[in-house]
Enzyme design. Structure first.
Site, PDB file in Angstrom:
ATOM      1  N   HIS A  72     -29.691 -16.958  20.579  1.00 30.11           N
ATOM      2  CA  HIS A  72     -29.251 -16.132  19.701  1.00 30.11           C
ATOM      3  C   HIS A  72     -29.474 -14.342  19.993  1.00 30.11           C
ATOM      4  O   HIS A  72     -28.861 -13.543  19.451  1.00 30.11           O
ATOM      5  CB  HIS A  72     -29.600 -16.067  18.154  1.00 30.11           C
ATOM      6  N   CYS A  94     -28.741 -15.961  25.417  1.00 32.70           N
ATOM      7  CA  CYS A  94     -27.593 -16.413  26.190  1.00 32.70           C
ATOM      8  C   CYS A  94     -27.150 -15.138  26.800  1.00 32.70           C
ATOM      9  O   CYS A  94     -26.875 -14.182  26.224  1.00 32.70           O
ATOM     10  CB  CYS A  94     -26.871 -17.082  25.118  1.00 32.70           C
ATOM     11  N   HIS A 126     -27.580 -13.564   9.768  1.00 26.41           N
ATOM     12  CA  HIS A 126     -27.864 -14.623  11.174  1.00 26.41           C
ATOM     13  C   HIS A 126     -28.547 -13.691  12.404  1.00 26.41           C
ATOM     14  O   HIS A 126     -28.328 -12.737  12.411  1.00 26.41           O
ATOM     15  CB  HIS A 126     -26.442 -14.939  11.517  1.00 26.41           C
ATOM     16  N   GLU A 128     -28.247 -13.916  15.357  1.00 33.88           N
ATOM     17  CA  GLU A 128     -27.216 -13.230  16.472  1.00 33.88           C
ATOM     18  C   GLU A 128     -26.705 -11.749  15.730  1.00 33.88           C
ATOM     19  O   GLU A 128     -26.688 -10.680  16.409  1.00 33.88           O
ATOM     20  CB  GLU A 128     -26.281 -14.080  16.853  1.00 33.88           C
ATOM     21  N   THR A 165     -20.771 -14.454  18.158  1.00 35.51           N
ATOM     22  CA  THR A 165     -19.850 -15.436  19.290  1.00 35.51           C
ATOM     23  C   THR A 165     -19.365 -16.937  18.522  1.00 35.51           C
ATOM     24  O   THR A 165     -18.490 -17.243  19.113  1.00 35.51           O
ATOM     25  CB  THR A 165     -20.795 -15.617  20.254  1.00 35.51           C
ATOM     26  N   CYS A 201     -17.144 -16.706  21.491  1.00 40.55           N
ATOM     27  CA  CYS A 201     -17.487 -17.453  22.761  1.00 40.55           C
ATOM     28  C   CYS A 201     -16.582 -18.724  23.156  1.00 40.55           C
ATOM     29  O   CYS A 201     -16.489 -19.648  22.229  1.00 40.55           O
ATOM     30  CB  CYS A 201     -18.870 -17.985  22.439  1.00 40.55           C
ATOM     31  N   SER A 230     -23.402 -22.403  12.244  1.00 40.29           N
ATOM     32  CA  SER A 230     -22.500 -21.594  12.040  1.00 40.29           C
ATOM     33  C   SER A 230     -21.035 -22.424  12.510  1.00 40.29           C
ATOM     34  O   SER A 230     -20.107 -22.821  12.077  1.00 40.29           O
ATOM     35  CB  SER A 230     -22.154 -20.306  12.545  1.00 40.29           C
ATOM     36  N   ASN A 231     -21.246 -22.701  13.911  1.00 44.47           N
ATOM     37  CA  ASN A 231     -20.348 -23.379  14.695  1.00 44.47           C
ATOM     38  C   ASN A 231     -20.052 -24.783  14.171  1.00 44.47           C
ATOM     39  O   ASN A 231     -18.867 -25.249  14.325  1.00 44.47           O
ATOM     40  CB  ASN A 231     -20.452 -23.198  16.159  1.00 44.47           C
TER      41      ASN A 231
HETATM   42  S1  SF4 Z   1     -22.086 -20.504  21.668  1.00 48.61           S
HETATM   43 FE1  SF4 Z   1     -21.659 -19.275  23.704  1.00 48.61          FE
HETATM   44  S2  SF4 Z   1     -22.690 -17.414  22.973  1.00 48.61           S
HETATM   45 FE2  SF4 Z   1     -23.526 -18.944  21.486  1.00 48.61          FE
HETATM   46  S3  SF4 Z   1     -25.355 -19.745  22.845  1.00 48.61           S
HETATM   47 FE3  SF4 Z   1     -23.519 -21.027  23.141  1.00 48.61          FE
HETATM   48  S4  SF4 Z   1     -22.848 -20.367  25.154  1.00 48.61           S
HETATM   49 FE4  SF4 Z   1     -24.096 -18.765  24.225  1.00 48.61          FE
END
Ligand code: SF4
Length: 293
Positions: A72, A94, A126, A128, A165, A201, A230-231
Site C-alpha cells: 500500500h 507496489c 485506508h 494507500e 488503485t 489498477c 477494498s477490492n
Molecule cells: S492492486 Fe495493483 S496497485 Fe494494488 S498492490 Fe496490487 S498491483 Fe499494486
C-alpha cells in the site's frame, strides 16, 4: 467445481510477501508496518514465520531495526521517522502505488500554483490513501463512495482528481460525472476546471469483466476474502450482480452445507489479497461435504 485462475494475489502483494519471506529466511523476525495483506489467514501464516505486525504508534518507538513497508505504500512522514530513528526500511511498496504517489505529488505542486485542489477518490483512513494524501501535506480532499467530504470541494477552484488503485471503476465514473455536473451548475467549464487521472489498477479493474463471466457460468459462487479488503468488496459486488447465489466468506469455516443442495457447478474465487492456498482449502471443504467434483 472450479477455482478462478485469475483470482488471488496481484503482483504487488506477491512481491511484498516474497520480500517478507526472504527477510525471514535471513533473520528470525521482521517488523511489518500494518497488515502485510488484508487477509487475516495469510497474516497468521506469516506471523508463525516471525513476522511482527506493528502500527504507526509502535513504529515511532522503534530504533535501529528493520521494518517492512507493505504494498500500500506510506506517506513521506514514515520515511522521515525511519531516518531519525535509524530504521532500515525494507520497501515493498507496489511500483504502481509509488508511481501514483509521484503523480499526486507533482499534480499537487502544479495545482496549488494555480490555487487549485487535489481530490482523491478512496476510503478515508485506508493505508494507500494516507500514503497518497501525504504527498500533498495531507491537504487532499478524500471523497469516498458514499460521497463523504464531497461538500469540501470548492467548485470555484481547479481540481486534480485521482483514485485509490483498488476502487470501483463504475463508482469513479459516477463521481467524475457528479463533479462535472456540479461545475456546470456553477457556470464553470468542466473541461477546463477538472483534470481527471485514471489511476485504478488494471490488476483490479481487469478482473471485473472476467469475474462477471465466471459468476454467470456457475450455479453458486463462493467468494473468499478478508473483510478489510477494498477490492474484495468491489469484486464480490460484481459476482453478486451477475449471480445472486453468491456468498462472501473469510474461510472454510463460514461455508454452509445447505448452500450446495441441488448445485452442480460451484465456483470459488477471491480478491487480489486472497491466497490461492485458502481458495484451494475452501474448494476441498466444498468437495468433502457436497460431493461436487
Ligand atoms: S492492486 Fe495493483 S496497485 Fe494494488 S498492490 Fe496490487 S498491483 Fe499494486
Amino acid at each position: 467445481m472450479s477455482i478462478d485462475k485469475q483470482s488471488g494475489f496481484c503482483f504487488g502483494v506477491i512481491n511484498a510477501i516474497k520480500t517478507a519471506e526472504e527477510e525471514l529466511e535471513k533473520y528470525d523476525t521482521l517488523f511489518c508496518l500494518g497488515d502485510i495483506v488484508h487477509n487475516n489467514k495469510e497474516v497468521e501464516r506469516l506471523k508463525k514465520k516471525g513476522l511482527i505486525i506493528i502500527n504507526h504508534q509502535d513504529f515511532r518507538k522503534l530504533y535501529n531495526t528493520r521494518v517492512l513497508i507493505r504494498a500500500h505504500g506510506e506517506p513521506p512522514e514514515t520515511y522521515q521517522i525511519a531516518r531519525e530513528n535509524q530504521i532500515d526500511i525494507i520497501d515493498a511498496s507496489c511500483p504502481v502505488v509509488l508511481k501514483l504517489q509521484n503523480k499526486v505529488k507533482k499534480g499537487y505542486n502544479e495545482i496549488t500554483s494555480e490555487k487549485g485542489q487535489v481530490v482523491i477518490f478512496g476510503k478515508v483512513g485506508h493505508a494507500e490513501v494516507n500514503g497518497l494524501s501525504g504527498q500533498t501535506g495531507n491537504n487532499a480532499i478524500i471523497v469516498d463512495s458514499n460521497y463523504e467530504n464531497f461538500e469540501q470541494i470548492d467548485f470555484s477552484r481547479p481540481i486534480n482528481l485521482y483514485s485509490q488503485t483498488t476502487q470501483s471503476k463504475g463508482k469513479y465514473l459516477e463521481l467524475i460525472e457528479r463533479i462535472r455536473s456540479e461545475l456546470t451548475r456553477k457556470n464553470c467549464n468542466p473541461d477546463k476546471s477538472l483534470n481527471v487521472f485514471h489511476t485504478i489498477c488494471g490488476q483490479v479493474s481487469n478482473r471485473g469483466p472476467h469475474l462477471a463471466e465466471f459468476a454467470k457460468n456457475h450455479d453458486i459462487i463462493v467468494f473468499v476474502s478478508g473483510l478489510k479488503s477494498s477490492n474484495g468488496k468491489y469484486l464480490f459486488e460484481i459476482c453478486l450482480q451477475n449471480n445472486p447465489n453468491s456468498f462472501f466468506i473469510a474461510g472454510k469455516e463460514d461455508l454452509r452445507k445447505e448452500w450446495f443442495e441441488n448445485v452442480n457447478h460451484a465456483g470459488v474465487c477471491g480478491a487480489t489479497s486472497t491466497p490461492m492456498w485458502l481458495m484451494e482449502e475452501v474448494a476441498g471443504q466444498i468437495r468433502d461435504f457436497s460431493g461436487i467434483s
